[in-house]
Scaffold this motif. Structure first.
Motif, short mmCIF file in Angstrom:
data_model
loop_
_atom_site.label_atom_id
_atom_site.label_comp_id
_atom_site.label_asym_id
_atom_site.label_seq_id
_atom_site.Cartn_x
_atom_site.Cartn_y
_atom_site.Cartn_z
N SER A 1 0.86 -1.20 0.00
CA SER A 1 0.00 0.00 0.00
C SER A 1 0.89 1.23 0.00
CB SER A 1 -0.93 0.00 1.20
OG SER A 1 -0.21 -0.21 2.41
N PHE A 2 1.56 1.48 -1.11
CA PHE A 2 2.49 2.59 -1.24
C PHE A 2 1.81 3.91 -0.91
CE2 PHE A 2 4.63 5.68 -4.20
CZ PHE A 2 5.78 5.81 -3.44
N GLN A 3 2.38 4.61 0.06
CA GLN A 3 1.93 5.94 0.49
C GLN A 3 0.51 5.95 1.06
OE1 GLN A 3 2.74 8.49 -2.93
NE2 GLN A 3 4.77 8.95 -2.15
N ALA A 4 0.01 4.79 1.48
CA ALA A 4 -1.30 4.76 2.12
C ALA A 4 -1.21 5.33 3.53
CB ALA A 4 -1.82 3.33 2.18
N GLN A 5 -2.35 5.83 4.03
CA GLN A 5 -2.36 6.42 5.37
C GLN A 5 -2.02 5.36 6.42
OE1 GLN A 5 -5.97 8.48 6.31
NE2 GLN A 5 -5.12 9.45 8.12
N VAL A 6 -2.57 4.15 6.24
CA VAL A 6 -2.22 3.02 7.10
C VAL A 6 -1.63 1.94 6.19
CG1 VAL A 6 -3.05 1.29 8.72
CG2 VAL A 6 -4.09 3.57 8.70
N SER A 7 -0.32 1.75 6.29
CA SER A 7 0.36 0.81 5.39
C SER A 7 0.08 -0.63 5.79
CB SER A 7 1.86 1.07 5.43
OG SER A 7 2.55 0.07 4.71
N VAL A 8 -0.19 -1.46 4.80
CA VAL A 8 -0.44 -2.88 5.03
C VAL A 8 0.86 -3.68 4.98
CG1 VAL A 8 -0.77 -3.57 2.61
CG2 VAL A 8 -2.04 -4.74 4.41
N ASP A 9 1.93 -3.08 4.49
CA ASP A 9 3.16 -3.82 4.20
C ASP A 9 3.68 -4.60 5.41
OD1 ASP A 9 4.18 -2.90 1.32
OD2 ASP A 9 3.29 -1.19 2.33
N TYR A 10 3.73 -3.96 6.56
CA TYR A 10 4.17 -4.67 7.76
C TYR A 10 3.01 -5.18 8.59
CZ TYR A 10 5.68 -5.48 12.55
OH TYR A 10 5.85 -6.03 13.80
N ILE A 11 2.13 -4.27 9.03
CA ILE A 11 1.12 -4.68 10.00
C ILE A 11 0.15 -5.69 9.40
CG2 ILE A 11 -0.60 -2.85 9.59
CD1 ILE A 11 0.59 -4.29 13.00
N VAL B 1 4.21 -18.07 0.91
CA VAL B 1 5.20 -17.31 0.15
C VAL B 1 4.89 -15.83 0.30
CG1 VAL B 1 6.14 -16.76 -2.12
CG2 VAL B 1 5.68 -19.14 -1.51
N LEU B 2 5.88 -15.08 0.77
CA LEU B 2 5.77 -13.63 0.89
C LEU B 2 6.61 -13.00 -0.21
CD1 LEU B 2 5.02 -11.00 2.40
CD2 LEU B 2 7.07 -11.37 3.82
N VAL B 3 5.96 -12.18 -1.03
CA VAL B 3 6.66 -11.48 -2.11
C VAL B 3 6.87 -10.03 -1.67
CG1 VAL B 3 6.69 -10.88 -4.55
CG2 VAL B 3 5.53 -12.98 -3.80
N THR B 4 8.12 -9.63 -1.56
CA THR B 4 8.45 -8.27 -1.11
C THR B 4 9.10 -7.51 -2.27
OG1 THR B 4 10.54 -9.07 -0.13
CG2 THR B 4 8.60 -8.95 1.31
N SER B 5 10.35 -7.13 -2.15
CA SER B 5 11.03 -6.44 -3.26
C SER B 5 12.52 -6.39 -3.00
CB SER B 5 10.49 -5.01 -3.42
OG SER B 5 10.86 -4.22 -2.31
N LEU B 6 13.27 -6.19 -4.08
CA LEU B 6 14.69 -5.91 -3.91
C LEU B 6 14.84 -4.67 -3.03
CD1 LEU B 6 16.25 -6.37 -7.48
CD2 LEU B 6 16.40 -7.91 -5.53
N GLY B 7 15.85 -4.69 -2.19
CA GLY B 7 16.06 -3.60 -1.25
C GLY B 7 15.66 -3.98 0.16
N ALA C 1 8.29 2.08 2.25
CA ALA C 1 7.60 0.82 1.97
C ALA C 1 8.57 -0.35 2.08
CB ALA C 1 6.96 0.86 0.59
N VAL C 2 9.80 -0.18 1.59
CA VAL C 2 10.79 -1.25 1.66
C VAL C 2 11.12 -1.59 3.11
CG1 VAL C 2 13.19 -1.84 1.12
CG2 VAL C 2 11.75 -0.77 -0.61
N ARG C 3 11.24 -0.60 3.95
CA ARG C 3 11.53 -0.85 5.36
C ARG C 3 10.37 -1.58 6.03
NH1 ARG C 3 13.35 4.72 7.83
NH2 ARG C 3 13.93 3.43 9.63
N GLU C 4 9.13 -1.20 5.67
CA GLU C 4 7.96 -1.91 6.21
C GLU C 4 7.97 -3.38 5.76
OE1 GLU C 4 4.84 -0.94 7.72
OE2 GLU C 4 5.24 1.17 8.09
N LYS C 5 8.28 -3.62 4.49
CA LYS C 5 8.35 -4.99 3.99
C LYS C 5 9.46 -5.77 4.68
CE LYS C 5 6.58 -3.78 -0.64
NZ LYS C 5 5.33 -4.54 -0.62
N SER C 6 10.57 -5.10 4.98
CA SER C 6 11.66 -5.76 5.69
C SER C 6 11.22 -6.20 7.08
CB SER C 6 12.87 -4.81 5.79
OG SER C 6 13.40 -4.51 4.52
N LEU C 7 10.42 -5.38 7.74
CA LEU C 7 9.88 -5.77 9.05
C LEU C 7 8.99 -7.01 8.92
CD1 LEU C 7 8.94 -2.26 10.51
CD2 LEU C 7 10.76 -3.77 11.32
#
Length: 203
Positions: free
Chosen positions: A76-86, A104-110, A129-135
């Motif tokens: 959820s790039f630039q969303a008010q409440v990001s879904v990437d981590y939580i 299977v979790l698909v994240t991204s390079l970085g 967003a990348v940091r959230e996905k890393s979490l």
């Protein structure tokens, strides 16, 4: 017939994965906050879920058979409440509680240890967003799930083309078609050796 449940199915990579697995004859269920955004979902079973709501996630996971393959590319790039981590934290916890193992979790390079290879420009634009996905990756790695993590390069439209290359170390840059990512996810799900492994992929 193997059951495949795809989170983030309304758009982007999730939508491409729904089409890929349907075309190959899998029993597909798409999960999305707004399934109507993807007309193709009318051809498969769907579950409506806002992954930032833990109760909705638990209720949705309760409807998934324990032997299902579960895939998520939620973002959820630039969303008010990001879904990437939580959202992924809620999903991982619910899957573990229900006893569903293969994920299977698909994240991204970085993400994770590939952060130093991300350009300064990319960090400025997508870094949050990348940091959230890393979490999310870290939360998954300390779970009891039979997980695989896939970090694709820049995503572009297009079907599977056989050009995707999986790797597990070193600096990687490039792009990859969404359909090819879907094919690589299928390949990883079919291999027990991919369990508890992290891969990156580009064409």
């Amino acid at each position: 017939m193997q059951k495949v449940v795809i989170w983030g199915a309304a758009s982007g990579l999730g939508a491409a994965m729904v089409e890929h697995f349907v075309e190959l004859g899998y029993d597909v269920t798409g999960v999305a906050r707004n399934p109507s955004k993807n007309p193709f979902l009318a051809q498969v079973s769907t579950l409506v879920c806002d992954a930032t709501d833990p109760q909705q996630v638990e209720n949705t996971v309760e409807q998934i058979p324990n032997d299902a393959w579960v895939i998520s590319s939620m973002g959820s790039f630039q969303a008010q409440v990001s879904v990437d981590y939580i959202g992924h934290r809620y999903l991982i916890d619910a899957l573990q509680s229900k006893g569903i193992k293969r994920f299977v979790l698909v994240t991204s390079l970085g993400c994770g240890d590939t952060w130093p290879f991300l350009s300064d420009k990319a960090k400025a634009v997508f870094g949050g967003a990348v940091r959230e996905k890393s979490l999310a990756e870290s939360w998954l790695q300390t779970s009891a799930l039979d997980y695989t993590i896939l970090r694709p390069g820049g995503l572009k439209n297009g079907p599977s083309n056989g050009l995707g290359v999986l790797s597990q170390s070193g600096e990687v840059h490039g792009s990859i078609a969404r359909g090819e990512v879907a094919a690589l996810v299928q390949q990883l799900l079919q291999s027990e050796s991919s369990i508890k492994q992290i891969y990156q992929c580009v064409e």
